[in-house]
Scaffold this active site. Sequence first.
Site, PDB file in Angstrom:
ATOM      1  N   LYS A  64      -1.535  -2.634  -1.255  1.00 20.32           N
ATOM      2  CA  LYS A  64      -0.360  -1.849  -1.535  1.00 20.32           C
ATOM      3  C   LYS A  64       0.904  -2.477  -1.337  1.00 20.32           C
ATOM      4  O   LYS A  64       1.058  -3.080  -0.152  1.00 20.32           O
ATOM      5  CB  LYS A  64      -0.889  -0.545  -0.552  1.00 20.32           C
ATOM      6  CG  LYS A  64      -0.027   0.687  -0.755  1.00 20.32           C
ATOM      7  CD  LYS A  64      -0.338   1.697   0.409  1.00 20.32           C
ATOM      8  CE  LYS A  64       0.618   2.980   0.289  1.00 20.32           C
ATOM      9  NZ  LYS A  64       0.186   4.145   1.236  1.00 20.32           N
ATOM     10  N   SER A  75      -0.747   8.445  -1.061  1.00 20.67           N
ATOM     11  CA  SER A  75       0.266   7.587  -1.415  1.00 20.67           C
ATOM     12  C   SER A  75      -0.276   6.269  -2.020  1.00 20.67           C
ATOM     13  O   SER A  75       0.243   5.805  -3.014  1.00 20.67           O
ATOM     14  CB  SER A  75       1.370   7.470  -0.569  1.00 20.67           C
ATOM     15  OG  SER A  75       0.651   6.779   0.573  1.00 20.67           O
ATOM     16  N   SER A 119      -3.574   9.471   2.764  1.00 17.86           N
ATOM     17  CA  SER A 119      -3.184   8.328   1.656  1.00 17.86           C
ATOM     18  C   SER A 119      -4.304   7.321   1.334  1.00 17.86           C
ATOM     19  O   SER A 119      -4.145   6.848   0.067  1.00 17.86           O
ATOM     20  CB  SER A 119      -1.910   7.563   1.903  1.00 17.86           C
ATOM     21  OG  SER A 119      -0.684   8.595   1.672  1.00 17.86           O
TER      22      SER A 119
HETATM   23  N1  GLN Z   1       0.425  13.078   1.315  1.00 18.40           N
HETATM   24  C1  GLN Z   1       0.742  12.873   2.997  1.00 18.40           C
HETATM   25  C2  GLN Z   1       2.259  12.909   3.020  1.00 18.40           C
HETATM   26  O1  GLN Z   1       2.901  13.236   1.884  1.00 18.40           O
HETATM   27  C3  GLN Z   1       0.308  11.884   3.259  1.00 18.40           C
HETATM   28  C4  GLN Z   1       0.964  10.590   2.965  1.00 18.40           C
HETATM   29  C5  GLN Z   1       0.232   9.247   3.631  1.00 18.40           C
HETATM   30  O2  GLN Z   1      -0.867   9.319   3.970  1.00 18.40           O
HETATM   31  N2  GLN Z   1       0.997   8.258   3.732  1.00 18.40           N
HETATM   32  O3  GLN Z   1       2.902  12.580   3.845  1.00 18.40           O
END
Ligand code: GLN
EC number: 6.3.5.7
Length: 496
Positions: free
Chosen positions: A84, A159, A183
């Site tokens: 990532k 994400s 994420s």
């Molecule tokens: N979707 C969640 C957020 O927007 C989690 C994101 C993540 O785990 N980095 O914060």
Amino acid sequence: MADQNSKLYQLTLKKASEKLKSGEISSLDLTKAVFERIETVEPKVGAFITLTKELALKQAKESDKRRVAEKTLSEIDGIPIAVKDLFCTKDVRTTAASKILDDFIPTFESTATQKLWDAGAVLIGKTNCDQFAMGSSTETSAYKETKNPWDLKRVPGGSSGGSAAAVSADMCMAALGTDTGGSIRQPASLCSIVGLKPTYGRVSRYGVIAMASSLDCIGPMTKTVEDAAILLNILAGEDESDGTTLPIAVPDYQKSLDGNIKGLKIGIPKEFFGEGMDPEVDKIVREGISKLKNLGANIVEVSLPTVKYALAVYYVIMPAEVASNLARYDGVRYGHSKAKSEKRKAKSLEELYIDSRTEGFGDEAKRRIMLGNYVLSSGYYDAYYKKAQQVRTLVKRDFEEAFRKVDILATPVSPTAAFKFGEKSGSPLEMYLSDIHTVPINPAGVPAISVPAGFTSNNLPVGMQLIAPQMGEEKLLNVANQFEKIAGITNIKPEL
Ligand code: GLN
């Protein structure tokens, strides 16, 4: 032979490792096959921000040389892995999918990726994600849309959407992701791969661009549970560069995979079912739970009464930490800076800060910086931030209480399967609600995994979430592995 080679990219990490060991294939064969696959499908999927083909071929050749010299470093020596774009990789551009880091080339390596290279892995490229990991669809990336390989009109989740899409479309053997509120698990569920969020502190966060430091976790995204265990063996462990890593010895997670789960108590928290759940997803997860029962597990209903506040707690604590962590992008030290533009030089330091941040950050980052500074501001701190920390303790206690009664919890990962582009991006609240089942795990710091469980009538993947007590990764991986075997869908691939 050509045909055989062209399918090398489909191998699991474990199978590829065995073929490398037996001498049937070389790392160069494998890496080339992966890049051929990338050439065909990446134009459709868009999983990567940066591809590192030259570096990969060099690393593959070095791995092959080591093997000939009988100096192979580990089970993943020569294995192509995607990372990532949130992990700092020395001399390889790292953007966090934000324009503010558009030209950032780190001078150091994150501990997690360093461990991969020390074990001989091959870097395929840096994957797309939501900007600074803020989002659930990869739509907040400043660079591109990543498509879900199962339906190109739909999001891959987020994400870590690029990593999930890359694994699912066979553009790498495995990938690394980060998980602050889901994420790793949610994109894994939406793309039919395995995603493991380890216990907070099990894997070092050093050199990974910080979102919310008390919640951020690093973990593997793989084709199988076994592959996740292999990668966790390499990633886990104390790190003097990250004071929150736990000084606890790392077991061999692969060895924990064959245990019988007869008599194991699996808790079904009633708060994770019901309102807001897509009926098809609900059904697939319930069928998954029946499969665990067929394996001899005892299914017990449990309750986590304060979990209903977890999303609210998360959306106070997370932005507070985001606001602090993102303060460093000021247009002075690195990244996008108005000072670098000859024509429009800032007239004052304040203008430099404001304009560099205004131009560099996307809307979602700005929204969270503002929310975070608000909840931390004097007069509101006690009402929001302090209160959220207190409720976080209650959420954590709920999990501890549940784990006094059961070994593992089983829940849905996401209330729906993959949604269409634009379907939720207009309403931040709706997007935040899609994390309702993954977010509570992070404030509690416990490990959780998403394992493919089935498909909707539209052929969209659905995962099941398994949750274990702190440092319960061995038990977690064992149950996940038994479930994966009985679910029997790991080999089903998207048509691309
Ligand atoms: N979707 C969640 C957020 O927007 C989690 C994101 C993540 O785990 N980095 O914060």
